[in-house]
Write a protein that holds these residues in place. Structure first.
Motif, mmCIF file in Angstrom:
data_model
loop_
_atom_site.group_PDB
_atom_site.id
_atom_site.type_symbol
_atom_site.label_atom_id
_atom_site.label_comp_id
_atom_site.label_asym_id
_atom_site.label_seq_id
_atom_site.Cartn_x
_atom_site.Cartn_y
_atom_site.Cartn_z
ATOM 1 N N LEU A 216 0.819 -1.208 0.000
ATOM 2 C CA LEU A 216 0.000 0.000 0.000
ATOM 3 C C LEU A 216 0.857 1.264 0.000
ATOM 4 C CD1 LEU A 216 -2.745 -1.034 2.591
ATOM 5 C CD2 LEU A 216 -3.017 -0.833 0.120
ATOM 6 N N GLU A 217 1.952 1.252 0.764
ATOM 7 C CA GLU A 217 2.778 2.453 0.893
ATOM 8 C C GLU A 217 3.692 2.666 -0.301
ATOM 9 O OE1 GLU A 217 4.885 2.708 4.527
ATOM 10 O OE2 GLU A 217 3.131 2.389 5.799
ATOM 11 N N LEU A 218 4.319 1.587 -0.787
ATOM 12 C CA LEU A 218 5.312 1.723 -1.850
ATOM 13 C C LEU A 218 4.752 1.430 -3.237
ATOM 14 C CD1 LEU A 218 8.384 -0.002 -0.147
ATOM 15 C CD2 LEU A 218 7.759 2.418 -0.141
ATOM 16 N N GLY A 219 3.659 0.642 -3.292
ATOM 17 C CA GLY A 219 3.099 0.299 -4.597
ATOM 18 C C GLY A 219 3.809 -0.849 -5.280
ATOM 19 N N MET A 220 4.596 -1.628 -4.554
ATOM 20 C CA MET A 220 5.283 -2.783 -5.128
ATOM 21 C C MET A 220 5.081 -3.987 -4.226
ATOM 22 S SD MET A 220 9.322 -2.196 -4.193
ATOM 23 C CE MET A 220 9.724 -3.905 -4.565
ATOM 24 N N VAL A 221 5.173 -5.164 -4.833
ATOM 25 C CA VAL A 221 5.016 -6.401 -4.080
ATOM 26 C C VAL A 221 6.394 -6.835 -3.588
ATOM 27 C CG1 VAL A 221 4.283 -8.801 -4.146
ATOM 28 C CG2 VAL A 221 3.014 -7.073 -5.442
ATOM 29 N N VAL A 222 6.571 -6.800 -2.282
ATOM 30 C CA VAL A 222 7.847 -7.216 -1.702
ATOM 31 C C VAL A 222 7.988 -8.727 -1.856
ATOM 32 C CG1 VAL A 222 9.199 -7.322 0.418
ATOM 33 C CG2 VAL A 222 7.783 -5.313 -0.075
ATOM 34 N N PRO A 223 9.129 -9.225 -2.327
ATOM 35 C CA PRO A 223 9.296 -10.681 -2.485
ATOM 36 C C PRO A 223 9.113 -11.413 -1.159
ATOM 37 C CG PRO A 223 11.079 -9.480 -3.562
ATOM 38 C CD PRO A 223 10.311 -8.482 -2.764
ATOM 39 N N VAL A 224 8.898 -12.711 -1.264
ATOM 40 C CA VAL A 224 8.738 -13.546 -0.073
ATOM 41 C C VAL A 224 9.994 -13.470 0.782
ATOM 42 C CG1 VAL A 224 8.434 -15.907 0.750
ATOM 43 C CG2 VAL A 224 7.130 -15.096 -1.218
ATOM 44 N N ILE A 225 9.815 -13.253 2.079
ATOM 45 C CA ILE A 225 10.935 -13.126 3.012
ATOM 46 C C ILE A 225 11.263 -14.508 3.585
ATOM 47 C CG2 ILE A 225 11.755 -12.010 5.120
ATOM 48 C CD1 ILE A 225 9.714 -9.782 4.582
ATOM 49 N N ARG A 226 12.461 -14.974 3.335
ATOM 50 C CA ARG A 226 12.893 -16.271 3.848
ATOM 51 C C ARG A 226 13.293 -16.124 5.311
ATOM 52 N NH1 ARG A 226 12.431 -21.033 1.172
ATOM 53 N NH2 ARG A 226 13.358 -20.106 -0.672
ATOM 54 N N ILE A 227 12.633 -16.891 6.174
ATOM 55 C CA ILE A 227 12.873 -16.812 7.618
ATOM 56 C C ILE A 227 13.491 -18.124 8.088
ATOM 57 C CG2 ILE A 227 11.791 -16.486 9.874
ATOM 58 C CD1 ILE A 227 9.596 -14.942 8.503
ATOM 59 N N ARG A 228 14.624 -18.067 8.765
ATOM 60 C CA ARG A 228 15.255 -19.286 9.271
ATOM 61 C C ARG A 228 16.206 -18.939 10.415
ATOM 62 N NH1 ARG A 228 17.542 -20.145 3.584
ATOM 63 N NH2 ARG A 228 19.050 -18.483 3.306
ATOM 64 N N ASP A 229 16.496 -19.948 11.220
ATOM 65 C CA ASP A 229 17.432 -19.755 12.313
ATOM 66 C C ASP A 229 18.852 -20.011 11.834
ATOM 67 O OD1 ASP A 229 16.822 -22.429 11.903
ATOM 68 O OD2 ASP A 229 17.397 -22.997 13.924
ATOM 69 N N ASN A 230 19.821 -19.463 12.562
ATOM 70 C CA ASN A 230 21.234 -19.584 12.199
ATOM 71 C C ASN A 230 22.031 -19.731 13.493
ATOM 72 O OD1 ASN A 230 23.858 -19.372 11.270
ATOM 73 N ND2 ASN A 230 23.468 -17.607 9.956
ATOM 74 N N ILE A 231 22.590 -20.912 13.695
ATOM 75 C CA ILE A 231 23.315 -21.183 14.940
ATOM 76 C C ILE A 231 24.634 -20.425 15.007
ATOM 77 C CG2 ILE A 231 22.262 -23.453 15.200
ATOM 78 C CD1 ILE A 231 24.810 -24.682 14.097
ATOM 79 N N GLN A 232 25.080 -19.851 13.877
ATOM 80 C CA GLN A 232 26.329 -19.096 13.899
ATOM 81 C C GLN A 232 26.147 -17.702 14.493
ATOM 82 O OE1 GLN A 232 27.729 -19.117 9.868
ATOM 83 N NE2 GLN A 232 28.307 -21.271 9.898
#
Length: 677
Positions: free
Chosen positions: A377-393
């Motif tokens: 709504l604010e930018l007028g573009m579709v933000v790509p899918v955000i990959r969410i994952r844990d990282n033990i480092q």
């Protein structure tokens, strides 16, 4: 109209004809056999479906088949009572099937009705009701699961859309089945009533109109009535059984026969136990020993065969897995997949796992969905899918935001604390000093039990999920222009083309390429200008895209076309806009330093002079920020983009506007001037 559509219409018309017009016995024989064949086909199809939606037409089909069968009952009743005959099929069922005994036939008919009405119909009706209620109750959870998978990158937008449509179809199907099961129940009741009517009125009509004695009339009409009842109840039993099969089926990989044999014989040792029990039954009871031994032997043989088959399949599966792994190692595709880079990644330490785990009360996935909607709504573009994952480092409470593999932001959270912000608070409180990651404000991490104390002291208190979601939102806003590539631009153009086809065809590909449009949109996003108003942007591109191929200049024209949007954005809903202006000498100095080349104009100002200009702009902006106001630089259109390029490195968030980008209704007040002194 095709043959399929015409055949259904003719079938409905035939039902009406059967209810009104007497039919010859030959036609009745044909229709009765068609009814039995159709019922047999329905139950076979129901047994071979993998999931209920594969037979989604079943509720409507159930209504039509029930009406067809009731229409046949009306026609056969008319023929029995009028002519004391009902055709070859009914006579065969009345004489051959029940061996000419009206009493036996009546008992068989009653048993069939009881089985259908009490057992199958009652159970199918209950399963339909529960299935409909549970399906509707589970819809919100299924929708959230789809959104979570979409945000995690497990499925694509198209797959998510297909799964949502499937959920809606399931809800509609089970709702229809809840009502359609009542047809079968009513059909069973109608069958009993029709038989009673045929027997009673058959005796009366046989003695009064056909001159039969009571014994002959009873034998004739009872046999015909029982034959008619059996002819109608056998297809009805098949249809009601199909109803039960459809509503009790869960999604599986095979049909009913495959699932039954696979799951019933999934544990071969149980067959050996059952075989031993049957054998002992023949030894210790008077049951025929030869019979029990044969059955026990057959079950043991089946168990042994299945066990050998399972072992062979397991060995073959292991062998195939090893071969597939070796093939993957040798395959070029497996190496190529390592080159894929996610547009946006959010990685976190193990202490932050509860943020993303819904079972532990985490709502990060839901927040990401809202972030993507908010930015659309604010930018007028579709933000790509955000990959969410844990990282033990990472550190336990640390998180990192990456864009195309490169780190662009980092932060740290304390899960059992709250972030307190407030430079104007009445009294200080103790806590772990930190910096608010989104805007760089000084803040404190305070324990949960001190939240109310901090709020009473005038601090703004925020929980960790809100901190990280705000930071993620601002990071994406800042780097939105990097996420808008040619492929994303093409998708926006295709979406605009659905409603403005002529406008899109005028701009691309004849006037401007997708790459040219992408450059303009990216430049707008880079300066925080929303591209949601695509029709206005494309109107400007169509008008000025033919005048020059310098996309910097075209962008300036687009900004002027978006003057109302830009004015409202920085005036913040007020009619007064306070700005810092550039003196005429500064603007002339910048204009004189412009160098024109084949690829466009660029600023070639002396480094020392440019540094002095930046310092003066910074000093004026700082005075405005000390007053609690957002600094806005205002200059002439000719140098606006060059001023922006000059200060972008030092003040990336500071807006630079030209006079042509301001609406006449906006009153401008200069609160500072950048000059040579």
């Amino acid at each position: 109209m095709g043959f399929r559509e015409l055949s259904v219409l003719l079938g409905v018309i035939l039902i009406v004809i059967m209810l009104i017009i007497p039919l010859p016995t030959f036609i009745l024989d044909v229709l009765i056999m068609a009814n039995i064949s159709l019922a047999l086909l329905v139950i076979l199809v129901a047994m071979n479906t993998k999931e209920p939606l594969e037979f989604s037409i079943f509720p409507t089909l159930l209504l039509l088949v029930t009406l067809f069968r009731l229409g046949l009952n009306v026609s056969t009743t008319r023929s029995i009572l009028s002519n004391a005959e009902a055709g070859n099929v009914i006579e065969t069922f009345g004489s051959f099937v029940v061996q000419g005994s009206a009493f036996v036939g009546l008992v068989v008919f009653v048993i069939l009705v009881v089985i259908q009405f009490v057992v199958i119909v009652k159970g199918a009706e209950r399963v339909s009701e529960v299935g409909a209620r549970f399906t509707l109750d589970a819809m919100p959870g299924k929708q959230m699961s789809i959104d979570a998978d979409l945000n995690a990158g497990v499925i694509s937008e198209q797959q998510a859309k297909a799964r949502r449509e499937k959920i809606e179809r399931e809800a509609d199907f089970y709702g229809s089945m809840d009502g359609a099961s009542k047809f079968v129940k009513g059909d069973a009741i109608a069958g009993i009533v029709i038989v009673i009517i045929n027997v009673i009125f058959g005796l009366v009509i046989g003695m009064t109109e056909h001159g039969m004695d009571i014994g002959t009339a009873a034998n004739t009409f009872t046999l015909l009535t029982v034959g008619d009842g059996l002819v109608s109840q056998i297809p009805a039993l098949l249809i009601s059984t199909a109803t039960g099969i459809v509503v009790t089926r869960a999604a599986s990989e095979g049909n009913l026969g495959h699932d039954i044999t696979k799951q019933l014989f999934a544990f071969p040792p149980m067959l050996f136990v059952a075989s031993g029990a049957i054998f002992l039954l023949g030894v210790f009871t008077p049951i025929n020993f030869f019979l029990t031994t044969c059955i026990a032997g057959a079950m043991a043989a089946i168990g042994f065969t299945i066990r050998q088959t399972v072992l062979q399949e397991a060995q073959a599966a292991v062998h195939e897995t090893e071969e597939a792994q070796e093939e993957d190692l040798r395959s070029q595709d497996s190496v190529m997949q390592l080159l894929d880079v996610d547009p946006i990644e959010f990685e976190f330490g193990y202490n932050l796992i509860p943020l993303a785990d819904a079972k532990q009360g985490g709502d990060l996935l839901d927040r990401v969905v809202m972030i993507r909607r908010q930015l659309a709504l604010e930018l007028g573009m579709v933000v790509p899918v955000i990959r969410i994952r844990d990282n033990i480092q990472l550190q336990p409470g640390e998180y990192v935001v990456r864009m195309r593999g490169s780190e662009i932001a980092r932060g740290e959270l304390y899960m059992d604390h709250y972030m307190a912000m407030g430079t104007g608070a009445e009294e200080p409180i103790d806590g772990i000093e930190t910096t608010e990651p989104a805007f760089g404000l000084p803040a404190l991490w305070i324990p949960e039990e001190e939240r109310e104390i901090a709020e009473d002291a005038g601090y703004t208190v925020v929980d960790p999920p809100s901190v990280v979601s705000t930071h993620l939102t601002e990071v994406i806003k800042t780097h939105a222009h990097e996420l808008l590539g040619r492929e994303e631009t093409k998708q926006l153009i295709e979406h605009l083309k659905e409603t403005y086809p002529t406008l899109v065809e005028e701009v691309t590909p004849s006037t401007l390429t997708i790459g040219d449009v992408q450059k303009v949109l990216a430049k707008l996003l880079r300066e925080g200008v929303s591209i949601r108003n695509m029709p206005t942007i494309f109107e400007a591109l169509a008008e000025y895209g033919t005048m020059t191929k310098d996309m910097d200049i075209v962008t300036e024209y687009v900004r002027q076309a978006l003057s109302r949007q830009i004015s409202k954005q920085y005036a913040d809903g007020e009619e007064l806009l306070q700005v810092v202006t550039l003196s005429g000498s500064i603007e002339k100095k910048i204009a004189d330093a412009l160098q024109q080349t084949e690829s466009g104009n660029y600023l070639a100002m002396d480094p020392n002079e440019s540094q002095r200009v930046v310092q003066r702009i910074g000093a004026e902006a700082e005075q405005l920020m000390n007053l609690g106001k957002t600094p806005v630089i205002l200059c002439s259109p000719a140098v606006r983009m060059h001023v922006r390029q000059l200060i972008e490195r030092f003040f990336p968030q500071m807006p630079v506007l030209s006079y042509n980008e301001l609406e006449p209704s906006i009153e401008v007040q200069s609160v500072g001037v950048v000059n040579n002194e």
